[in-house]
Motif scaffolding. Structure first.
Motif, mmCIF file in Angstrom:
data_model
loop_
_atom_site.group_PDB
_atom_site.id
_atom_site.type_symbol
_atom_site.label_atom_id
_atom_site.label_comp_id
_atom_site.label_asym_id
_atom_site.label_seq_id
_atom_site.Cartn_x
_atom_site.Cartn_y
_atom_site.Cartn_z
ATOM 1 N N SER A 36 0.838 -1.200 0.000
ATOM 2 C CA SER A 36 0.000 0.000 0.000
ATOM 3 C C SER A 36 0.875 1.252 0.000
ATOM 4 O O SER A 36 0.512 2.269 -0.579
ATOM 5 C CB SER A 36 -0.959 0.003 1.187
ATOM 6 N N SER A 37 2.065 1.168 0.630
ATOM 7 C CA SER A 37 2.972 2.313 0.572
ATOM 8 C C SER A 37 3.307 2.629 -0.869
ATOM 9 O O SER A 37 3.292 3.774 -1.278
ATOM 10 C CB SER A 37 4.274 1.996 1.306
ATOM 11 N N LYS A 38 3.596 1.575 -1.618
ATOM 12 C CA LYS A 38 3.994 1.787 -3.014
ATOM 13 C C LYS A 38 2.932 2.540 -3.792
ATOM 14 O O LYS A 38 3.226 3.504 -4.485
ATOM 15 C CB LYS A 38 4.261 0.439 -3.693
ATOM 16 N N SER A 39 1.677 2.102 -3.649
ATOM 17 C CA SER A 39 0.669 2.795 -4.450
ATOM 18 C C SER A 39 0.421 4.202 -3.914
ATOM 19 O O SER A 39 0.135 5.122 -4.665
ATOM 20 C CB SER A 39 -0.622 1.975 -4.497
ATOM 21 N N LYS A 40 0.582 4.378 -2.599
ATOM 22 C CA LYS A 40 0.413 5.733 -2.068
ATOM 23 C C LYS A 40 1.527 6.653 -2.544
ATOM 24 O O LYS A 40 1.287 7.812 -2.881
ATOM 25 C CB LYS A 40 0.394 5.710 -0.535
ATOM 26 N N ILE A 41 2.742 6.112 -2.539
ATOM 27 C CA ILE A 41 3.848 6.936 -3.022
ATOM 28 C C ILE A 41 3.633 7.298 -4.485
ATOM 29 O O ILE A 41 3.806 8.446 -4.889
ATOM 30 C CB ILE A 41 5.196 6.198 -2.838
ATOM 31 N N ARG A 42 3.202 6.314 -5.249
ATOM 32 C CA ARG A 42 2.943 6.574 -6.663
ATOM 33 C C ARG A 42 1.922 7.697 -6.828
ATOM 34 O O ARG A 42 2.138 8.643 -7.593
ATOM 35 C CB ARG A 42 2.433 5.295 -7.345
ATOM 36 N N GLY A 43 0.831 7.591 -6.078
ATOM 37 C CA GLY A 43 -0.213 8.617 -6.147
ATOM 38 C C GLY A 43 0.330 9.975 -5.741
ATOM 39 O O GLY A 43 0.084 10.998 -6.401
ATOM 40 N N THR A 44 1.122 9.987 -4.680
ATOM 41 C CA THR A 44 1.654 11.256 -4.179
ATOM 42 C C THR A 44 2.595 11.900 -5.196
ATOM 43 O O THR A 44 2.534 13.100 -5.460
ATOM 44 C CB THR A 44 2.429 11.031 -2.865
ATOM 45 N N ILE A 45 3.470 11.068 -5.767
ATOM 46 C CA ILE A 45 4.431 11.589 -6.752
ATOM 47 C C ILE A 45 3.678 12.244 -7.915
ATOM 48 O O ILE A 45 3.945 13.387 -8.284
ATOM 49 C CB ILE A 45 5.353 10.459 -7.268
ATOM 50 N N ASN A 46 2.720 11.506 -8.456
ATOM 51 C CA ASN A 46 1.951 12.054 -9.572
ATOM 52 C C ASN A 46 1.254 13.353 -9.210
ATOM 53 O O ASN A 46 1.344 14.351 -9.916
ATOM 54 C CB ASN A 46 0.897 11.045 -10.027
ATOM 55 N N ALA A 47 0.571 13.335 -8.080
ATOM 56 C CA ALA A 47 -0.202 14.505 -7.670
ATOM 57 C C ALA A 47 0.709 15.709 -7.456
ATOM 58 O O ALA A 47 0.421 16.811 -7.934
ATOM 59 C CB ALA A 47 -0.966 14.190 -6.387
ATOM 60 N N GLU A 48 1.815 15.477 -6.763
ATOM 61 C CA GLU A 48 2.746 16.576 -6.467
ATOM 62 C C GLU A 48 3.303 17.198 -7.737
ATOM 63 O O GLU A 48 3.390 18.411 -7.857
ATOM 64 C CB GLU A 48 3.920 16.045 -5.635
ATOM 65 N N ILE A 49 3.694 16.320 -8.645
ATOM 66 C CA ILE A 49 4.324 16.850 -9.854
ATOM 67 C C ILE A 49 3.305 17.597 -10.695
ATOM 68 O O ILE A 49 3.572 18.686 -11.203
ATOM 69 C CB ILE A 49 4.984 15.722 -10.653
#
Ligand SMILES: [Zn+2]
Ligand SMILES: [Zn+2]
Length: 362
Positions: free
Chosen positions: A44-57
């Protein structure tokens, strides 16, 4: 550090282009404390990090140097390499550091404080010039950025260091249009100014203090990389240095290259003289000879290291002009003298036939 800045670092680490998956994996590896901000379980960390990276950028549209390729699924990120290329950083080492201390402790790495984070993030592949007391004493190509856990100076950059003594600080000030006349801290110069300084550094780097034989060898080995310097007016004589009790005048290999280019890589005694194809230049091998040798510089007000005084010779003629009996030299000298006297005059290098013979008969 913000997420998109971390992504920038990761992208640099991954070679400039990566898929979301690569970035997320690397993110976890490079920033192991990520778990504090996200959940504890890895998937779940992985998908959260993925979501965060996309959103932030996307929200920050965007980190200046990160580009997003939405045609790929999942998205690919990459760094626009042009935007990180060819910057110059001027880095004073400060009042308390000595050059000796710097070489002992900082031969591989320099650490910066957080306040320079923005510039630091753009420094990869830049050239750094280290200065001390208004003197540029070393240069390095930045090969890697990394964050350390040092509280005060966490921003490391790594480089290949080379000590240099040919770069004039005042020129760097001039080309960077620096108003205070002195660099006080980590300074990343914008592209246009960096380009000017690169041009200057590359040209002066071609200036060497070598004797005829050493200069010849360097010239032939590096011919392909040497930039020919066009010269249009007389240049004042330069100062020599003392080396093993001998005085050596500087010579810029760019003038020698301009001279042999001018002769179209042919022997100026006779265009039909053949040698062989040089591996370095892929042109006919010829040698550059200072018609009035540099060791006679003291007799002249203007520099002898100009294309007007450099002739292109095949290896046989070049050896002849150095080592033949004077009678044999004489024929060649007269031929060259007649070809060159006006050209030399234009560069304020006055010489008569008799003076020339005297030089070559001594
Ligand atoms: Zn020579
Ligand atoms: Zn020849």
């Amino acid at each position: 550090m913000k997420v998109y800045e971390k992504v920038y670092l990761i992208l640099q680490e991954l070679g400039g282009r990566a898929s979301e998956g690569n970035i997320v994996d690397k993110y976890i590896e490079m920033f192991p404390d990520y778990d504090e901000a996200y959940t504890k379980t890895k998937t779940s960390s992985k998908s959260k990090i993925r979501g965060t990276i996309n959103a932030e950028i996307v929200r920050n549209s965007l980190h200046k140097n990160i580009k997003l390729d939405k045609s790929k699924q999942p998205y690919e990120y990459y760094i626009d390499m042009d935007t990180i290329h060819k910057y110059i950083i001027v880095q004073p080492i400060g009042k308390t550091n000595t050059i000796k201390g710097f070489i002992t402790n900082n031969s591989e790495r320099w650490a910066e404080s957080r306040e320079y984070q923005k510039k630091w993030l753009q420094s990869l592949h830049s050239t750094v010039l280290f200065t001390k007391d208004k003197k540029v004493f070393a240069k390095g190509l930045i090969t890697k950025l990394a964050v350390s856990d040092d509280d005060e100076y966490p921003l490391d950059y790594y480089y290949d260091l080379r000590l240099v003594d040919y770069i004039e600080y005042d020129k760097i000030i001039e080309y960077s249009e620096h108003k205070q006349g002195i660099f006080r801290h980590y300074e990343l110069l914008e592209k246009e100014k960096s380009d000017r300084i690169f041009k200057y550094i590359n040209l002066v780097e071609q200036e060497v203090y070598l004797d005829d034989i050493g200069a010849d060898e360097r010239f032939q080995h590096t011919l392909n990389d040497i930039v020919a310097i066009p010269s249009t007016k007389p240049i004042f004589a330069k100062n020599p240095i003392e080396q093993n009790g001998r005085r050596i005048f500087p010579r810029n290999l760019g003038y020698a290259k301009a001279a042999i280019e001018r002769a179209a890589y042919k022997c100026e005694i006779n265009q039909d003289h053949k040698s062989f194809i040089s591996n370095s230049s892929q042109k006919q091998y010829v040698e550059a000879h200072h018609f009035i040798p540099l060791k006679f510089q003291d007799d002249f007000l203007y520099s002898l290291d100009v294309p007007a005084n450099i002739v292109s010779l095949c290896p046989n003629c070049h050896r002849l002009i150095h080592f033949a009996s004077f009678n044999e030299k004489k024929k060649i000298l007269l031929h060259l003298f007649n070809k060159r006297k006006d050209f030399l005059q234009k560069y304020k290098i006055p010489i008569t036939e008799e003076e020339l013979y005297e030089i070559y008969n001594s």
